[in-house]
Design a protein around this motif. Structure first.
Motif, mmCIF file in Angstrom:
data_model
loop_
_atom_site.group_PDB
_atom_site.id
_atom_site.type_symbol
_atom_site.label_atom_id
_atom_site.label_comp_id
_atom_site.label_asym_id
_atom_site.label_seq_id
_atom_site.Cartn_x
_atom_site.Cartn_y
_atom_site.Cartn_z
ATOM 1 N N ASN A 79 0.839 -1.196 0.000
ATOM 2 C CA ASN A 79 0.000 0.000 0.000
ATOM 3 C C ASN A 79 0.873 1.245 0.000
ATOM 4 O O ASN A 79 1.889 1.296 0.699
ATOM 5 C CB ASN A 79 -0.895 0.031 1.242
ATOM 6 C CG ASN A 79 -1.837 -1.145 1.298
ATOM 7 O OD1 ASN A 79 -2.048 -1.840 0.306
ATOM 8 N ND2 ASN A 79 -2.420 -1.372 2.457
ATOM 9 N N THR A 80 0.453 2.230 -0.776
ATOM 10 C CA THR A 80 1.132 3.526 -0.802
ATOM 11 C C THR A 80 0.102 4.594 -0.506
ATOM 12 O O THR A 80 -0.951 4.642 -1.151
ATOM 13 C CB THR A 80 1.768 3.781 -2.183
ATOM 14 O OG1 THR A 80 2.683 2.729 -2.481
ATOM 15 C CG2 THR A 80 2.509 5.111 -2.213
ATOM 16 N N ASN A 81 0.390 5.432 0.471
ATOM 17 C CA ASN A 81 -0.479 6.558 0.789
ATOM 18 C C ASN A 81 0.020 7.791 0.048
ATOM 19 O O ASN A 81 1.197 8.135 0.132
ATOM 20 C CB ASN A 81 -0.500 6.811 2.299
ATOM 21 C CG ASN A 81 -1.157 5.648 3.022
ATOM 22 O OD1 ASN A 81 -2.242 5.212 2.655
ATOM 23 N ND2 ASN A 81 -0.494 5.133 4.035
ATOM 24 N N VAL A 82 -0.885 8.423 -0.683
ATOM 25 C CA VAL A 82 -0.558 9.588 -1.506
ATOM 26 C C VAL A 82 -1.347 10.772 -0.974
ATOM 27 O O VAL A 82 -2.534 10.642 -0.655
ATOM 28 C CB VAL A 82 -0.924 9.326 -2.990
ATOM 29 C CG1 VAL A 82 -0.509 10.498 -3.867
ATOM 30 C CG2 VAL A 82 -0.283 8.032 -3.485
ATOM 31 N N LYS A 83 -0.681 11.919 -0.888
ATOM 32 C CA LYS A 83 -1.338 13.148 -0.427
ATOM 33 C C LYS A 83 -0.971 14.288 -1.372
ATOM 34 O O LYS A 83 -0.040 14.178 -2.158
ATOM 35 C CB LYS A 83 -0.870 13.510 0.984
ATOM 36 C CG LYS A 83 -1.269 12.503 2.035
ATOM 37 C CD LYS A 83 -1.619 13.192 3.327
ATOM 38 C CE LYS A 83 -2.112 12.233 4.377
ATOM 39 N NZ LYS A 83 -3.531 12.120 4.471
ATOM 40 N N CYS A 84 -1.709 15.377 -1.242
ATOM 41 C CA CYS A 84 -1.311 16.638 -1.873
ATOM 42 C C CYS A 84 -0.567 17.438 -0.816
ATOM 43 O O CYS A 84 -1.098 17.646 0.279
ATOM 44 C CB CYS A 84 -2.541 17.407 -2.356
ATOM 45 S SG CYS A 84 -2.136 19.086 -2.904
ATOM 46 N N LYS A 85 0.653 17.867 -1.124
ATOM 47 C CA LYS A 85 1.419 18.559 -0.083
ATOM 48 C C LYS A 85 0.835 19.936 0.241
ATOM 49 O O LYS A 85 1.077 20.463 1.319
ATOM 50 C CB LYS A 85 2.906 18.634 -0.421
ATOM 51 C CG LYS A 85 3.297 19.493 -1.573
ATOM 52 C CD LYS A 85 4.804 19.362 -1.786
ATOM 53 C CE LYS A 85 5.284 20.170 -2.963
ATOM 54 N NZ LYS A 85 6.677 19.890 -3.299
ATOM 55 N N TYR A 86 0.043 20.499 -0.655
ATOM 56 C CA TYR A 86 -0.596 21.791 -0.373
ATOM 57 C C TYR A 86 -1.928 21.626 0.357
ATOM 58 O O TYR A 86 -2.380 22.539 1.035
ATOM 59 C CB TYR A 86 -0.837 22.570 -1.671
ATOM 60 C CG TYR A 86 0.438 22.870 -2.409
ATOM 61 C CD1 TYR A 86 1.451 23.623 -1.823
ATOM 62 C CD2 TYR A 86 0.650 22.378 -3.689
ATOM 63 C CE1 TYR A 86 2.634 23.892 -2.486
ATOM 64 C CE2 TYR A 86 1.827 22.645 -4.375
ATOM 65 C CZ TYR A 86 2.811 23.405 -3.768
ATOM 66 O OH TYR A 86 3.985 23.666 -4.429
ATOM 67 N N HIS A 87 -2.573 20.488 0.158
ATOM 68 C CA HIS A 87 -3.902 20.244 0.733
ATOM 69 C C HIS A 87 -3.880 18.869 1.393
ATOM 70 O O HIS A 87 -4.314 17.890 0.800
ATOM 71 C CB HIS A 87 -4.978 20.318 -0.364
ATOM 72 C CG HIS A 87 -4.873 21.556 -1.196
ATOM 73 N ND1 HIS A 87 -4.325 21.553 -2.463
ATOM 74 C CD2 HIS A 87 -5.209 22.841 -0.915
ATOM 75 C CE1 HIS A 87 -4.341 22.799 -2.936
ATOM 76 N NE2 HIS A 87 -4.862 23.597 -2.021
ATOM 77 N N PRO A 88 -3.344 18.790 2.630
ATOM 78 C CA PRO A 88 -3.122 17.482 3.272
ATOM 79 C C PRO A 88 -4.392 16.685 3.532
ATOM 80 O O PRO A 88 -4.324 15.489 3.781
ATOM 81 C CB PRO A 88 -2.415 17.816 4.584
ATOM 82 C CG PRO A 88 -2.164 19.278 4.582
ATOM 83 C CD PRO A 88 -2.836 19.903 3.412
ATOM 84 N N SER A 89 -5.562 17.331 3.442
ATOM 85 C CA SER A 89 -6.802 16.566 3.615
ATOM 86 C C SER A 89 -7.070 15.669 2.400
ATOM 87 O O SER A 89 -7.872 14.743 2.468
ATOM 88 C CB SER A 89 -7.991 17.502 3.829
ATOM 89 O OG SER A 89 -8.192 18.302 2.680
ATOM 90 N N MET A 90 -6.401 15.941 1.284
ATOM 91 C CA MET A 90 -6.538 15.090 0.096
ATOM 92 C C MET A 90 -5.679 13.846 0.306
ATOM 93 O O MET A 90 -4.476 13.958 0.505
ATOM 94 C CB MET A 90 -6.053 15.822 -1.161
ATOM 95 C CG MET A 90 -6.882 17.029 -1.548
ATOM 96 S SD MET A 90 -6.168 17.943 -2.939
ATOM 97 C CE MET A 90 -6.209 16.718 -4.253
#
Length: 97
Positions: A79-90
């Protein structure tokens, strides 16, 4: 036996697709979970006017402006968790089988 309304079985490695497309839209990853084959790739496409990223422990798309895309290959199972560094809720979970 297959009962109507029963949940489909989780994708096996054989059934998992080699490629998936994830849209960054309305400040969300859509869908927020994808399953692919090991060695498969996910293409991220930014549909928002805001700049987003697809950032994980071992990769970073850099800034994705509107309609920009980035493709990442997943060589290992897990599993890989991916986020948006500008919008961490994504957040997005990529499952490579």
């Amino acid at each position: 036996s297959d009962v109507a309304g029963s949940r489909p079985a989780p994708l096996s490695a054989v059934d998992a697709p080699a490629q998936a497309v994830v849209e960054l839209k309305n400040f969300k990853f859509i869908p927020d979970q994808v399953t692919i084959k090991r060695g498969g790739s996910v293409t991220f496409v930014n549909k928002d006017s805001a700049t987003h990223t697809a950032t994980a422990a071992d990769f970073d798309s850099g800034d994705l402006k509107q309609d920009a895309s980035f493709t990442q290959t997943f060589e290992k199972t897990g599993n890989t968790n991916v986020k948006c560094k500008y919008h961490p809720s994504m957040s997005l979970k990529v499952i490579a089988k």
